[in-house]
Design a protein around this motif. Structure first.
Motif, short mmCIF file in Angstrom:
data_model
loop_
_atom_site.label_atom_id
_atom_site.label_comp_id
_atom_site.label_asym_id
_atom_site.label_seq_id
_atom_site.Cartn_x
_atom_site.Cartn_y
_atom_site.Cartn_z
N GLU A 1 -36.17 14.92 76.64
CA GLU A 1 -36.54 13.72 75.90
C GLU A 1 -37.93 13.86 75.25
O GLU A 1 -38.14 13.41 74.14
CB GLU A 1 -36.49 12.50 76.81
CG GLU A 1 -35.08 12.11 77.17
CD GLU A 1 -34.98 10.96 78.16
OE1 GLU A 1 -33.88 10.38 78.24
OE2 GLU A 1 -35.99 10.66 78.86
N VAL B 1 -33.83 16.32 82.02
CA VAL B 1 -33.74 15.16 81.12
C VAL B 1 -35.13 14.78 80.60
O VAL B 1 -35.32 14.58 79.39
CB VAL B 1 -33.05 13.97 81.81
CG1 VAL B 1 -33.15 12.71 80.96
CG2 VAL B 1 -31.59 14.31 82.11
N ASP C 1 -30.64 18.66 73.26
CA ASP C 1 -29.73 17.61 72.84
C ASP C 1 -28.53 17.47 73.78
O ASP C 1 -28.06 16.36 74.02
CB ASP C 1 -29.22 17.86 71.41
CG ASP C 1 -30.30 17.65 70.36
OD1 ASP C 1 -31.32 17.00 70.66
OD2 ASP C 1 -30.13 18.15 69.23
N SER D 1 -26.97 13.12 80.03
CA SER D 1 -27.58 12.02 80.79
C SER D 1 -27.07 10.66 80.31
O SER D 1 -26.95 9.73 81.10
CB SER D 1 -29.11 12.08 80.70
OG SER D 1 -29.56 11.70 79.44
N GLU D 2 -26.74 10.54 79.03
CA GLU D 2 -26.25 9.28 78.48
C GLU D 2 -24.74 9.09 78.70
O GLU D 2 -24.25 7.97 78.64
CB GLU D 2 -26.55 9.21 76.98
CG GLU D 2 -28.04 9.14 76.68
CD GLU D 2 -28.38 9.28 75.21
OE1 GLU D 2 -27.48 9.64 74.40
OE2 GLU D 2 -29.55 9.03 74.85
N SER D 3 -24.03 10.18 78.97
CA SER D 3 -22.56 10.14 79.06
C SER D 3 -22.02 10.19 80.48
O SER D 3 -20.80 10.13 80.66
CB SER D 3 -21.97 11.32 78.28
OG SER D 3 -22.39 11.29 76.95
N THR D 4 -22.90 10.34 81.46
CA THR D 4 -22.43 10.52 82.83
C THR D 4 -23.17 9.59 83.78
O THR D 4 -24.21 9.05 83.44
CB THR D 4 -22.64 11.98 83.30
OG1 THR D 4 -24.04 12.28 83.28
CG2 THR D 4 -21.88 12.96 82.44
N ILE E 1 -29.67 15.57 76.93
CA ILE E 1 -29.77 14.13 76.66
C ILE E 1 -28.38 13.51 76.59
O ILE E 1 -28.12 12.45 77.16
CB ILE E 1 -30.59 13.87 75.38
CG1 ILE E 1 -32.04 14.31 75.61
CG2 ILE E 1 -30.51 12.41 74.98
CD1 ILE E 1 -32.87 14.39 74.34
N GLU E 2 -27.47 14.18 75.89
CA GLU E 2 -26.08 13.71 75.78
C GLU E 2 -25.45 13.59 77.16
O GLU E 2 -24.77 12.59 77.46
CB GLU E 2 -25.30 14.69 74.92
CG GLU E 2 -23.89 14.32 74.61
CD GLU E 2 -23.23 15.39 73.74
OE1 GLU E 2 -22.16 15.88 74.15
OE2 GLU E 2 -23.78 15.73 72.68
#
Length: 127
Positions: free
Chosen positions: A124, A120, A55, A61-64, A58-59
């Motif tokens: 996922e 990542v 988790d 990869s979505e936040s940076t 994933i966080e």
């Protein structure tokens, strides 16, 4: 009380794990383990162990945006364990990672684009 810092008889330089991060997968714990050796610690050397849940990957990869930011995010948010030279725990860790590429959970090396994509992608698929 017995002193838990028993002098290790193993040489930290007998492992190929150096300042590069080695990543291992722990599907049973839904995380990756990142390990590197820090020779410059106040303890005279230590293994740094990063616990990186799927988790969190994933966080990150979505936040940076970009490789550098991705790994900085992980550094700031990972649970980190330190294993100091000269301890029984260090000796055990050294034995475990003496031949990291033959370790059953070995995945990849370094903080680069390929490693980021591997972490990542696996996260996922397994969330």
């Amino acid at each position: 009380m017995e002193d838990r810092k028993v002098k290790s008889e193993l040489n930290p330089n007998t492992t190929p794990i150096g300042e590069d991060d080695y990543y291992f997968i722990r599907k049973d714990l839904y995380e990756f383990i990142g390990v590197y050796y820090n020779p410059d610690s106040t303890a005279g050397g230590q293994f740094v162990i990063l616990h990186l849940p799927f988790d969190l990957i994933i966080e990150a990869s979505e936040s940076t945006a970009g490789v550098k930011d991705f790994f900085e995010y992980l550094d700031e948010n990972a649970k980190i364990g330190l294993v100091d030279v000269g301890t029984v725990a260090f000796e055990e860790c050294l034995r475990e990672f003496e031949h990291p590429k033959s370790h059953s959970n070995f995945l990849c090396i370094g903080r680069n684009y390929e490693t980021m994509n591997t972490l990542v992608s696996i996260s996922e698929r397994n969330k």
